[in-house]
Write a protein that holds these residues in place. Structure first.
Motif, PDB file in Angstrom:
ATOM      1  N   MET A   1      12.684  15.705  20.891  1.00 16.83           N
ATOM      2  CA  MET A   1      12.171  14.375  21.215  1.00 16.83           C
ATOM      3  C   MET A   1      10.957  14.171  20.321  1.00 16.83           C
ATOM      4  O   MET A   1       9.812  14.133  20.777  1.00 16.83           O
ATOM      5  N   MET A   2      11.250  14.090  19.035  1.00 19.94           N
ATOM      6  CA  MET A   2      10.247  14.144  17.990  1.00 19.94           C
ATOM      7  C   MET A   2       9.092  13.151  18.186  1.00 19.94           C
ATOM      8  O   MET A   2       9.307  12.002  18.509  1.00 19.94           O
ATOM      9  N   ARG A   3       7.883  13.650  17.970  1.00 18.56           N
ATOM     10  CA  ARG A   3       6.728  12.756  17.877  1.00 18.56           C
ATOM     11  C   ARG A   3       6.288  12.790  16.430  1.00 18.56           C
ATOM     12  O   ARG A   3       6.444  13.808  15.745  1.00 18.56           O
ATOM     13  N   TRP A   4       5.736  11.712  15.955  1.00 20.46           N
ATOM     14  CA  TRP A   4       5.315  11.669  14.557  1.00 20.46           C
ATOM     15  C   TRP A   4       3.991  10.920  14.471  1.00 20.46           C
ATOM     16  O   TRP A   4       3.633  10.173  15.397  1.00 20.46           O
ATOM     17  N   PHE A   5       3.275  11.113  13.384  1.00 19.40           N
ATOM     18  CA  PHE A   5       1.969  10.465  13.244  1.00 19.40           C
ATOM     19  C   PHE A   5       1.641  10.262  11.770  1.00 19.40           C
ATOM     20  O   PHE A   5       2.241  10.879  10.892  1.00 19.40           O
ATOM     21  N   ARG A   6       0.714   9.387  11.525  1.00 21.22           N
ATOM     22  CA  ARG A   6       0.263   9.091  10.158  1.00 21.22           C
ATOM     23  C   ARG A   6      -1.065   8.368  10.262  1.00 21.22           C
ATOM     24  O   ARG A   6      -1.467   7.934  11.355  1.00 21.22           O
ATOM     25  N   ARG A   7      -1.707   8.221   9.149  1.00 23.11           N
ATOM     26  CA  ARG A   7      -2.888   7.356   9.101  1.00 23.11           C
ATOM     27  C   ARG A   7      -2.447   5.983   8.622  1.00 23.11           C
ATOM     28  O   ARG A   7      -1.497   5.848   7.845  1.00 23.11           O
ATOM     29  N   ALA A   8      -3.139   4.970   9.084  1.00 21.62           N
ATOM     30  CA  ALA A   8      -2.940   3.616   8.551  1.00 21.62           C
ATOM     31  C   ALA A   8      -4.356   3.132   8.281  1.00 21.62           C
ATOM     32  O   ALA A   8      -5.070   2.740   9.207  1.00 21.62           O
TER      33      ALA A   8
ATOM     34  N   ASP B   1       0.826  -1.203   0.000  1.00 17.72           N
ATOM     35  CA  ASP B   1       0.000   0.000   0.000  1.00 17.72           C
ATOM     36  C   ASP B   1       0.867   1.263   0.000  1.00 17.72           C
ATOM     37  O   ASP B   1       0.629   2.180   0.796  1.00 17.72           O
ATOM     38  N   TYR B   2       1.864   1.290  -0.868  1.00 16.08           N
ATOM     39  CA  TYR B   2       2.784   2.437  -0.907  1.00 16.08           C
ATOM     40  C   TYR B   2       2.066   3.671  -1.451  1.00 16.08           C
ATOM     41  O   TYR B   2       1.498   3.640  -2.533  1.00 16.08           O
ATOM     42  N   ARG B   3       2.105   4.735  -0.672  1.00 13.48           N
ATOM     43  CA  ARG B   3       1.470   5.999  -1.085  1.00 13.48           C
ATOM     44  C   ARG B   3       2.503   7.121  -1.076  1.00 13.48           C
ATOM     45  O   ARG B   3       2.917   7.562   0.003  1.00 13.48           O
ATOM     46  N   PRO B   4       2.917   7.578  -2.256  1.00 15.46           N
ATOM     47  CA  PRO B   4       3.926   8.653  -2.305  1.00 15.46           C
ATOM     48  C   PRO B   4       3.301  10.028  -2.040  1.00 15.46           C
ATOM     49  O   PRO B   4       3.281  10.898  -2.906  1.00 15.46           O
ATOM     50  N   THR B   5       2.784  10.197  -0.840  1.00 14.52           N
ATOM     51  CA  THR B   5       2.016  11.395  -0.492  1.00 14.52           C
ATOM     52  C   THR B   5       2.860  12.503   0.115  1.00 14.52           C
ATOM     53  O   THR B   5       2.349  13.565   0.454  1.00 14.52           O
ATOM     54  N   GLY B   6       4.172  12.249   0.303  1.00 11.81           N
ATOM     55  CA  GLY B   6       5.036  13.282   0.868  1.00 11.81           C
ATOM     56  C   GLY B   6       4.967  13.347   2.384  1.00 11.81           C
ATOM     57  O   GLY B   6       4.311  12.531   3.035  1.00 11.81           O
ATOM     58  N   SER B   7       5.676  14.340   2.917  1.00 11.74           N
ATOM     59  CA  SER B   7       5.733  14.455   4.382  1.00 11.74           C
ATOM     60  C   SER B   7       5.538  15.896   4.802  1.00 11.74           C
ATOM     61  O   SER B   7       5.774  16.825   4.015  1.00 11.74           O
ATOM     62  N   LEU B   8       5.107  16.066   6.029  1.00 13.54           N
ATOM     63  CA  LEU B   8       4.867  17.410   6.558  1.00 13.54           C
ATOM     64  C   LEU B   8       5.588  17.548   7.884  1.00 13.54           C
ATOM     65  O   LEU B   8       5.375  16.742   8.803  1.00 13.54           O
ATOM     66  N   ARG B   9       6.498  18.546   7.963  1.00 16.88           N
ATOM     67  CA  ARG B   9       7.168  18.857   9.236  1.00 16.88           C
ATOM     68  C   ARG B   9       6.330  19.914   9.924  1.00 16.88           C
ATOM     69  O   ARG B   9       6.026  20.964   9.345  1.00 16.88           O
ATOM     70  N   CYS B  10       5.927  19.654  11.145  1.00 17.36           N
ATOM     71  CA  CYS B  10       4.973  20.524  11.843  1.00 17.36           C
ATOM     72  C   CYS B  10       5.716  21.330  12.904  1.00 17.36           C
ATOM     73  O   CYS B  10       6.247  20.755  13.867  1.00 17.36           O
ATOM     74  N   ALA B  11       5.778  22.647  12.711  1.00 17.58           N
ATOM     75  CA  ALA B  11       6.568  23.498  13.614  1.00 17.58           C
ATOM     76  C   ALA B  11       5.801  23.764  14.898  1.00 17.58           C
ATOM     77  O   ALA B  11       4.676  24.274  14.862  1.00 17.58           O
TER      78      ALA B  11
ATOM     79  N   SER C   1      -5.897  14.403   6.677  1.00 23.02           N
ATOM     80  CA  SER C   1      -6.729  13.995   5.544  1.00 23.02           C
ATOM     81  C   SER C   1      -5.936  13.677   4.272  1.00 23.02           C
ATOM     82  O   SER C   1      -6.404  12.923   3.426  1.00 23.02           O
ATOM     83  N   GLN C   2      -4.732  14.239   4.141  1.00 19.34           N
ATOM     84  CA  GLN C   2      -3.954  13.986   2.911  1.00 19.34           C
ATOM     85  C   GLN C   2      -3.155  12.685   2.975  1.00 19.34           C
ATOM     86  O   GLN C   2      -2.472  12.310   2.012  1.00 19.34           O
ATOM     87  N   GLY C   3      -3.183  12.035   4.136  1.00 18.44           N
ATOM     88  CA  GLY C   3      -2.506  10.737   4.264  1.00 18.44           C
ATOM     89  C   GLY C   3      -1.004  10.795   4.072  1.00 18.44           C
ATOM     90  O   GLY C   3      -0.400   9.888   3.488  1.00 18.44           O
ATOM     91  N   ARG C   4      -0.377  11.868   4.550  1.00 23.31           N
ATOM     92  CA  ARG C   4       1.082  11.970   4.449  1.00 23.31           C
ATOM     93  C   ARG C   4       1.707  11.385   5.715  1.00 23.31           C
ATOM     94  O   ARG C   4       1.008  10.861   6.574  1.00 23.31           O
ATOM     95  N   SER C   5       3.044  11.562   5.853  1.00 22.47           N
ATOM     96  CA  SER C   5       3.652  11.314   7.158  1.00 22.47           C
ATOM     97  C   SER C   5       3.874  12.684   7.796  1.00 22.47           C
ATOM     98  O   SER C   5       4.129  13.666   7.093  1.00 22.47           O
ATOM     99  N   TYR C   6       3.782  12.720   9.125  1.00 17.08           N
ATOM    100  CA  TYR C   6       3.827  14.000   9.842  1.00 17.08           C
ATOM    101  C   TYR C   6       4.814  13.886  10.990  1.00 17.08           C
ATOM    102  O   TYR C   6       4.755  12.917  11.765  1.00 17.08           O
ATOM    103  N   THR C   7       5.739  14.867  11.098  1.00 23.26           N
ATOM    104  CA  THR C   7       6.651  14.874  12.246  1.00 23.26           C
ATOM    105  C   THR C   7       6.632  16.239  12.899  1.00 23.26           C
ATOM    106  O   THR C   7       6.497  17.258  12.226  1.00 23.26           O
ATOM    107  N   GLU C   8       6.807  16.229  14.205  1.00 18.43           N
ATOM    108  CA  GLU C   8       6.946  17.490  14.937  1.00 18.43           C
ATOM    109  C   GLU C   8       8.391  17.942  14.891  1.00 18.43           C
ATOM    110  O   GLU C   8       9.287  17.130  14.689  1.00 18.43           O
ATOM    111  N   THR C   9       8.599  19.243  15.153  1.00 12.37           N
ATOM    112  CA  THR C   9       9.975  19.748  15.138  1.00 12.37           C
ATOM    113  C   THR C   9      10.656  19.618  16.506  1.00 12.37           C
ATOM    114  O   THR C   9      11.828  19.964  16.622  1.00 12.37           O
ATOM    115  N   ARG C  10       9.955  19.139  17.510  1.00 13.62           N
ATOM    116  CA  ARG C  10      10.606  18.990  18.821  1.00 13.62           C
ATOM    117  C   ARG C  10      11.778  18.030  18.716  1.00 13.62           C
ATOM    118  O   ARG C  10      11.795  17.126  17.893  1.00 13.62           O
TER     119      ARG C  10
END
Ligand SMILES: Cc1cc2nc3c(=O)[nH]c(=O)nc-3n(C[C@H](O)[C@H](O)[C@H](O)COP(=O)(O)OP(=O)(O)OC[C@H]3O[C@@H](n4cnc5c(N)ncnc54)[C@H](O)[C@@H]3O)c2cc1C
Length: 432
Positions: A292-299, A126-136, A281-290
């Motif tokens: 001790m980074m936290r990250w999230f995505r949909r599965a 289920d590869y989705r080339p949706t990009g990533s978002l760094r969340c400041a 909603s865009q189904g990307r990968s998301y990381t925080e800028t902290r």
């Protein structure tokens, strides 16, 4: 050919529950001879087998547990071509050409994921080339992201990154927490366990030897090469590839690389299926800028949330509870949603935050130290490992030019990791 098998009993991951095929591989028994023996059945080991076969060399993959038991079957499934060091930092410390080479390698590795999925028909990855978002999480971090975008455009000609406003961030993530962000159209998300299992099934169909439950317990040199002892048999090979990454301490056979790696536990939780949710909603990968980074995505229709796991050798309830609390703080609408899966694995950190491909001697090659970003990099690494085995000297920027340094004071690495993590948490807490 695939057979149903029970999931790894020690990992309660969402990937285990949703894995769609489980190719079976025998335990090694008796004595065998190959050109190359590969220790470790994750992305690195399997990718190496693929490229050795293309060079006409016979290879065997020896996996202590089951294919994908290591990080390759339990990671977050974020497909990224980045390194822990920003490319601009690499350029200022080591020169622009080194940064450019590593940037190109990252893009190549991302593209290669799509190539593997297509070559082996791994649709269930289920590869989705949706990009990533760094969340400041604050203005200081956002300034850093703005500078990075400008630098990537001006110095490397990479126009894939753009800065998003707080309103765009809210529309993208469903959270009002972020002061801005950086959207990068390179990369995406994948089902990591289906990816590694599909890769192994594809190699098996090509006739490549793969053995599970075949821990390499000893390695000795002989006149013709190296002899590996496994729990059920032996392999003689002209060369050996160590592809055990953060699990290099399972047996003494790989002790030569173990002391250069700092294992850091990374943990994940997944929610029950969410109905009608507009989060991510865009189904990307998301990381925080902290730090001790936290990250999230949909599965699928669930949300996955990851971050630092427990210190020490096992999971702890408190580390998972901290993740759940952070998730609900980020997305208050998840307060009444159940968390159905909790799991963790070890990330292999190196002293210089860079993965390494190199030789221990004329018979042993290693590729490891992905610092938590190995889905794309490790699954592409095999082409360069195979080149090194064949006597070539591939140029992967810092990955090949810098030596794999031992961790100073290795016996106290665990309290040291705890100390550094505590310091980072403090800096995050005071907004620096
Ligand atoms: C929780 C977690 C989340 C992550 N999230 C991401 C992410 O979202 N995106 C990303 O890019 N990267 C992520 N990573 C990192 C990524 O998963 C790894 O970099 C990558 O899987 C490394 O692959 P590998 O093949 O080198 O190692 P592994 O997949 O760990 O394989 C090593 C294998 O070697 C075997 N082994 C060890 N010793 C022996 C022996 N003596 N004999 C035989 N076999 C042996 C082990 O059983 C293991 O299966 C994450 C890692 C973790 C732990």
């Amino acid at each position: 050919m695939t057979t149903p098998r029970p999931p790894f009993p020690d990992i309660q991951s969402l990937w285990q529950e949703t894995a769609s095929h489980r190719p079976a591989f025998d335990r090694l028994s008796g004595g065998h001879r190959f050109d190359v023996a590969i220790i470790g059945g994750g992305y690195t080991g399997l990718s190496t087998a693929r490229y050795l076969a293309r060079r006409g060399l016979s290879a065997v993959v020896l996996e202590a547990s089951q294919i994908g038991w290591g990080a390759s079957g339990r990671n977050g499934g974020v497909v990224s071509g980045k390194f822990r060091l920003a490319f601009s930092d690499i350029a200022s410390r080591y020169g622009l050409e080194t940064a450019r080479r590593m940037h190109d390698l990252g893009i190549e590795a991302i593209d290669h994921v799509g190539e593997l999925v297509s070559d082996y028909g791994i649709a269930d990855a289920d590869y989705r080339p949706t990009g990533s978002l760094r969340c400041a999480h604050n203005e200081i971090s956002l300034d850093g992201l703005k500078k990075e975008v400008e630098w990537l455009r001006g110095s490397l000609g990479d126009h894939a990154c753009t800065i998003l406003s707080p309103e765009e961030m809210e529309a993208e993530t469903g959270s009002r927490d972020f002061v801005g962000g950086m959207l990068n159209t390179h990369g995406g998300i994948i089902h990591p366990l289906n990816f590694v299992l599909g890769l192994a099934a594809g190699l098996k169909a090509e006739g490549i030897a793969i053995h599970e439950k075949s821990a390499v317990t000893g390695m000795r040199r002989d006149r013709d090469g190296v002899v590996l002892e496994t729990t059920g048999g032996t392999v003689s090979a002209r060369q050996v590839v160590i592809a055990t990454n953060s699990y290099s301490d399972l047996t003494p056979a790989t002790s030569a690389v173990r002391k250069s790696l700092i294992p850091f536990r990374s943990a994940m939780i997944a929610t029950e299926p969410l109905t009608g949710s507009f989060l991510l909603s865009q189904g990307r990968s998301y990381t925080e800028t902290r730090r001790m980074m936290r990250w999230f995505r949909r599965a699928g229709d669930r949300l996955m949330y990851g971050g630092r796991g427990a210190f020490g050798t096992a999971d702890s309830e408190s580390a998972f509870a901290a993740l759940e609390k952070a998730m609900v703080r980020q997305f208050p609408e998840l307060g009444s949603v159940s968390v159905t899966h909790r799991w963790s694995g070890l990330v292999a950190m190196t002293m210089d935050s860079i993965p390494h491909l190199g030789r221990l001697d004329d018979r042993v090659v290693y590729a490891l130290g992905y610092n938590g970003t190995g889905v794309a990099l490790a699954s592409n690494m095999g082409r360069y490992v195979a080149a090194m085995v064949a006597g070539e000297a591939p140029d992967l920027g810092l990955l090949t030019s810098e030596p794999l340094k031992p961790v100073p004071l290795y016996p106290i690495r665990k309290p040291a990791v705890r100390l550094v993590a505590g310091w980072y948490q403090f800096l995050d807490a005071i907004g620096r």
